[in-house]
Design an enzyme around this catalytic site. Structure first.
Site, PDB file in Angstrom:
ATOM      1  N   GLY A  92      38.745  46.277 105.640  1.00  0.00           N
ATOM      2  CA  GLY A  92      37.511  45.855 106.312  1.00  0.00           C
ATOM      3  C   GLY A  92      37.812  45.151 107.628  1.00  0.00           C
ATOM      4  O   GLY A  92      37.221  45.460 108.671  1.00  0.00           O
TER       5      GLY A  92
ATOM      6  N   GLU B  41      40.628  37.098 108.553  1.00  0.00           N
ATOM      7  CA  GLU B  41      41.641  36.626 107.621  1.00  0.00           C
ATOM      8  C   GLU B  41      41.643  37.626 106.480  1.00  0.00           C
ATOM      9  O   GLU B  41      40.601  37.868 105.872  1.00  0.00           O
ATOM     10  CB  GLU B  41      41.233  35.236 107.145  1.00  0.00           C
ATOM     11  CG  GLU B  41      42.310  34.511 106.425  1.00  0.00           C
ATOM     12  CD  GLU B  41      41.737  33.716 105.289  1.00  0.00           C
ATOM     13  OE1 GLU B  41      40.854  32.890 105.524  1.00  0.00           O
ATOM     14  OE2 GLU B  41      42.159  33.971 104.151  1.00  0.00           O
TER      15      GLU B  41
ATOM     16  N   CYS C 218      43.062  33.303  98.947  1.00  0.00           N
ATOM     17  CA  CYS C 218      43.935  33.930  99.950  1.00  0.00           C
ATOM     18  C   CYS C 218      45.320  33.308  99.932  1.00  0.00           C
ATOM     19  O   CYS C 218      46.279  33.913 100.392  1.00  0.00           O
ATOM     20  CB  CYS C 218      43.301  33.828 101.322  1.00  0.00           C
ATOM     21  SG  CYS C 218      42.365  32.330 101.524  1.00  0.00           S
TER      22      CYS C 218
ATOM     23  N   GLU D  68      49.107  43.039  98.615  1.00  0.00           N
ATOM     24  CA  GLU D  68      48.412  41.944  97.938  1.00  0.00           C
ATOM     25  C   GLU D  68      47.704  42.487  96.702  1.00  0.00           C
ATOM     26  O   GLU D  68      46.983  43.481  96.779  1.00  0.00           O
ATOM     27  CB  GLU D  68      47.370  41.337  98.888  1.00  0.00           C
ATOM     28  CG  GLU D  68      46.562  40.210  98.275  1.00  0.00           C
ATOM     29  CD  GLU D  68      45.398  39.738  99.167  1.00  0.00           C
ATOM     30  OE1 GLU D  68      45.248  38.528  99.327  1.00  0.00           O
ATOM     31  OE2 GLU D  68      44.651  40.592  99.694  1.00  0.00           O
TER      32      GLU D  68
HETATM   33  P1  NAP Z   1      35.626  43.503 101.906  1.00  0.00           P
HETATM   34  O1  NAP Z   1      35.421  44.747 101.148  1.00  0.00           O
HETATM   35  O2  NAP Z   1      36.536  43.577 103.075  1.00  0.00           O
HETATM   36  O3  NAP Z   1      34.170  43.030 102.395  1.00  0.00           O
HETATM   37  C1  NAP Z   1      33.977  41.864 103.176  1.00  0.00           C
HETATM   38  C2  NAP Z   1      32.749  42.054 104.059  1.00  0.00           C
HETATM   39  O4  NAP Z   1      33.051  43.006 105.082  1.00  0.00           O
HETATM   40  C3  NAP Z   1      31.536  42.607 103.328  1.00  0.00           C
HETATM   41  O5  NAP Z   1      30.391  42.016 103.896  1.00  0.00           O
HETATM   42  C4  NAP Z   1      31.582  44.068 103.612  1.00  0.00           C
HETATM   43  O6  NAP Z   1      30.298  44.697 103.569  1.00  0.00           O
HETATM   44  C5  NAP Z   1      32.143  44.097 105.017  1.00  0.00           C
HETATM   45  N1  NAP Z   1      32.909  45.311 105.307  1.00  0.00           N
HETATM   46  C6  NAP Z   1      33.881  45.874 104.548  1.00  0.00           C
HETATM   47  N2  NAP Z   1      34.370  46.971 105.160  1.00  0.00           N
HETATM   48  C7  NAP Z   1      33.700  47.094 106.329  1.00  0.00           C
HETATM   49  C8  NAP Z   1      33.756  48.030 107.401  1.00  0.00           C
HETATM   50  N3  NAP Z   1      34.591  49.068 107.396  1.00  0.00           N
HETATM   51  N4  NAP Z   1      32.930  47.827 108.447  1.00  0.00           N
HETATM   52  C9  NAP Z   1      32.075  46.777 108.480  1.00  0.00           C
HETATM   53  N5  NAP Z   1      31.972  45.875 107.499  1.00  0.00           N
HETATM   54  C10 NAP Z   1      32.776  46.028 106.431  1.00  0.00           C
HETATM   55  O7  NAP Z   1      36.143  42.317 101.019  1.00  0.00           O
HETATM   56  P2  NAP Z   1      35.609  41.744  99.614  1.00  0.00           P
HETATM   57  O8  NAP Z   1      34.342  42.423  99.214  1.00  0.00           O
HETATM   58  O9  NAP Z   1      35.573  40.302  99.765  1.00  0.00           O
HETATM   59  O10 NAP Z   1      36.752  42.051  98.575  1.00  0.00           O
HETATM   60  C11 NAP Z   1      37.448  43.240  98.477  1.00  0.00           C
HETATM   61  C12 NAP Z   1      38.948  42.958  98.567  1.00  0.00           C
HETATM   62  O11 NAP Z   1      39.227  42.141  99.717  1.00  0.00           O
HETATM   63  C13 NAP Z   1      39.558  42.176  97.445  1.00  0.00           C
HETATM   64  O12 NAP Z   1      39.842  42.959  96.335  1.00  0.00           O
HETATM   65  C14 NAP Z   1      40.789  41.607  98.101  1.00  0.00           C
HETATM   66  O13 NAP Z   1      41.819  42.548  98.083  1.00  0.00           O
HETATM   67  C15 NAP Z   1      40.386  41.359  99.496  1.00  0.00           C
HETATM   68  N6  NAP Z   1      40.086  39.943  99.809  1.00  0.00           N
HETATM   69  C16 NAP Z   1      41.055  39.198 100.350  1.00  0.00           C
HETATM   70  C17 NAP Z   1      40.804  37.888 100.673  1.00  0.00           C
HETATM   71  C18 NAP Z   1      41.867  37.039 101.297  1.00  0.00           C
HETATM   72  O14 NAP Z   1      41.535  35.953 101.716  1.00  0.00           O
HETATM   73  N7  NAP Z   1      43.089  37.469 101.380  1.00  0.00           N
HETATM   74  C19 NAP Z   1      39.568  37.309 100.426  1.00  0.00           C
HETATM   75  C20 NAP Z   1      38.569  38.109  99.875  1.00  0.00           C
HETATM   76  C21 NAP Z   1      38.858  39.427  99.580  1.00  0.00           C
HETATM   77  P3  NAP Z   1      29.643  45.298 102.228  1.00  0.00           P
HETATM   78  O15 NAP Z   1      28.563  44.346 101.881  1.00  0.00           O
HETATM   79  O16 NAP Z   1      29.104  46.634 102.614  1.00  0.00           O
HETATM   80  O17 NAP Z   1      30.699  45.385 101.201  1.00  0.00           O
END
Ligand code: NAP
Length: 525
Positions: free
Chosen positions: A245, A265, A302, A393
């Site tokens: 994302g 992040e 994280c 991760e």
């Molecule tokens: P995510 O899928 O990256 O989503 C975070 C936000 O970004 C959501 O609002 C999502 O919208 C949006 N988004 C995702 N892909 C996008 C794109 N291509 N274009 C525009 N917006 C986009 O993260 P998550 O839902 O929090 O969790 C999924 C995974 O992220 C976890 O399994 C983990 O691996 C990782 N994560 C890592 C951390 C860290 O701090 N290291 C923290 C949280 C999560 P939508 O509402 O459409 O989903």
């Protein structure tokens, strides 16, 4: 608690027309009311238009008025504490104490930034007075201050429904800098987001600020998230989430006619280095304490310690044995969302199915849906170095112990790591030389280096760095936690030979704001 399931655009509550978003209680699988209909490009455009209209006056609010606004948001959040905790628990499966702690951190952050705004150090006022007699060339009168970048898009994080969501660190630091904020709420906790969004709306009205200072959108990331980052009025982005994302948003921001900074992040496995003397002296105790850190919040931090390195031998075996026992005794915990649980199960399965990886222990499985089963695995340093997939991760309570042949191999593993938020050294006095050898490498890899602690638990203060080279973040020059986060949303402007009547207050002779200044290279105040 009355939730309307609407987008908050300026002072309005607006119904979306796109696909439905329903929060799911991850502990029961139950879909929660109300339904939130996602917004589309029209809502993004309206929120950005209002944000741009608000920018000119918001960025010039007095230090006192802006600080009061941040404090008013904190007070409005505290006024709905009970509703927030109840709804937050239902939407995230997080326990009451965690949500209450997170609310305290969220309001504490807002008040910290209020104090930062009042102190005015962030203006970074510099003045090099004119030197008309200088030969061969006279010097002009040069003055510098920092100004806000413009409207900022913030993506709420799934794993901190309060402290890194609608009124979280990104929003607080952007508002502190003088930037209006448009939040794309995380689809996993829309009700919690609406409650906080309405608290900010009330604070905007109470403080008499232009309505576009804050908007909250719901909807698909690929639609409204992309539209938001593409909107020419947006000047910077704050994001916490997945590597895919964050990277997608970096690409969108870079391919705009006017590229903008993205502070994302994303992904970090937070290596812990068990140095030989510490391991010999207290390997067992370290093993048990490490699992305490690993299990915090079901590993959905994280800064979760996803990688541990030690020199192969009896002392490391004692650590692994104690950690394995603590893992076996670990109760299952509900994960934040079905998606995060599914990704965790995949990551755990990939480690378990890797022929070069040995499974040490698994925790208890739990009865309900979306349960995180703790996991502990071991691999050799040679195999780790040969397989990039082992650096991925696994978001949840799983960690991989790396057996190194000696300190030189530990050093090679450190050098081969991707960018990290943290690196931890467990060391005793006899380990100082080994630590000195590792330190230059760790400084190049991580934003925060700890000794004899655990990386989970990030203090919100002035010296904190919650950042690091890619993929930990998209921009290693800054931090997303702590008061220095304000600098992400500022830029310097130099005023050369401007008449006194045109100078902003911060730069006027006599220092009417009473802020610290660098005058002719010397610090004053
Ligand atoms: P995510 O899928 O990256 O989503 C975070 C936000 O970004 C959501 O609002 C999502 O919208 C949006 N988004 C995702 N892909 C996008 C794109 N291509 N274009 C525009 N917006 C986009 O993260 P998550 O839902 O929090 O969790 C999924 C995974 O992220 C976890 O399994 C983990 O691996 C990782 N994560 C890592 C951390 C860290 O701090 N290291 C923290 C949280 C999560 P939508 O509402 O459409 O989903």
């Amino acid at each position: 608690m009355s939730l309307e399931g609407k987008l908050l655009i300026g002072q309005q509550a607006v119904s979306g027309e796109r696909a439905e978003i329903r929060a799911i209680n991850p502990a029961s699988g139950e879909a929660l009311e109300p339904v939130y209909r996602g917004g589309g490009e029209a809502e993004v455009a309206r929120a950005c238009e209002l944000a741009e209209a608000a920018f000119a006056s918001y960025r010039e609010t007095s230090l006192e008025d802006r600080a009061t606004f941040l404090e008013t948001i904190a007070a409005e959040i505290e006024a709905v504490s009970d509703d927030l905790t109840q709804r937050g628990m239902a939407e995230t499966g997080l326990p009451q104490a965690r949500l209450e702690g997170e609310r305290g951190r969220t309001c504490g952050q807002l008040r910290l930034f209020a104090a930062v705004v009042r102190a005015g150090e962030w203006l970074d006022v510099r003045h090099d007075p004119a030197l008309p007699e200088r030969a061969p060339m006279p010097r002009a009168d040069l003055r510098q201050r920092h100004i806000a970048l413009g409207p900022v898009a913030v993506f709420g994080a799934s794993n901190f429904p309060l402290a890194f969501s609608v009124a979280g660190g990104d929003t607080a630091s952007a508002l502190a800098a003088g930037c209006p904020v448009v939040v794309k709420g995380h689809s996993a906790h829309p009700g919690t987001s609406e409650l906080v969004g309405r608290a900010i709306q009330r604070a905007v009205a109470k403080c008499g600020l232009p309505e576009g200072v804050f908007s909250l959108l719901f909807g698909s990331g690929r639609e409204i998230g992309q539209a938001l980052v593409s909107d020419p009025r947006i000047q910077a982005v704050g994001f916490t989430g997945s590597r895919s994302g964050g990277t997608a948003l970096m690409q969108t921001a870079q391919s705009r006619p006017q590229p903008i900074p993205v502070y994302a992040e994303m992904s970090s496995i937070n290596p812990v280095f068990l140095l030989p003397e510490a391991l010999k002296a207290r390997g067992e105790a370290l093993g048990t304490a490490f699992v305490g850190s690993l299990n915090m919040g079901a590993g959905q931090f994280c800064t979760n310690p996803g990688l541990v390195l030690g020199v192969k031998g009896e002392a490391l075996d004692a650590f692994v044995k104690a950690a394995g026992e603590a893992v076996t005794a670990s109760g299952a915990q509900t994960m934040l969302t079905p998606g995060i649980h599914a990704a965790y199960a995949d990551g755990l399965g990939a480690l378990a199915g890797n022929a070069k990886v040995r499974e040490i222990a698994r925790g208890q499985t739990g009865d309900g849906p979306h349960q995180c089963q703790t996991g502990l695995f071991v691999a050799s340093a040679a195999d780790f170095l040969a397989d990039e997939a082992l650096q991925a991760e696994v978001f949840g309570a799983t960690s991989l112990v790396i057996e190194c042949a000696d300190l030189a191999e530990m050093q090679r593993v450190a050098a081969g790591l991707e960018g990290q938020l943290t690196a931890t050294l467990q060391l005793d006095d006899g380990d100082l030389e080994a630590a000195k050898g590792l330190l230059p490498t760790l400084e190049r890899k991580a934003g925060r280096i700890l000794a004899n602690g655990w990386p989970t638990g990030v203090e919100v203060c002035h010296a904190m760095v919650h950042g690091g080279p890619y993929p930990a973040t998209s921009d290693s020059r800054t931090t997303s936690v702590g008061s220095a986060a304000i600098h992400r949303f500022l830029r310097p402007v130099c005023y050369q030979d401007l008449p006194a009547g045109l100078l902003p207050e911060a730069l006027q002779d006599g220092n009417p704001l009473g802020v610290s200044r660098l005058v002719d290279g010397k610090r004053e105040g």
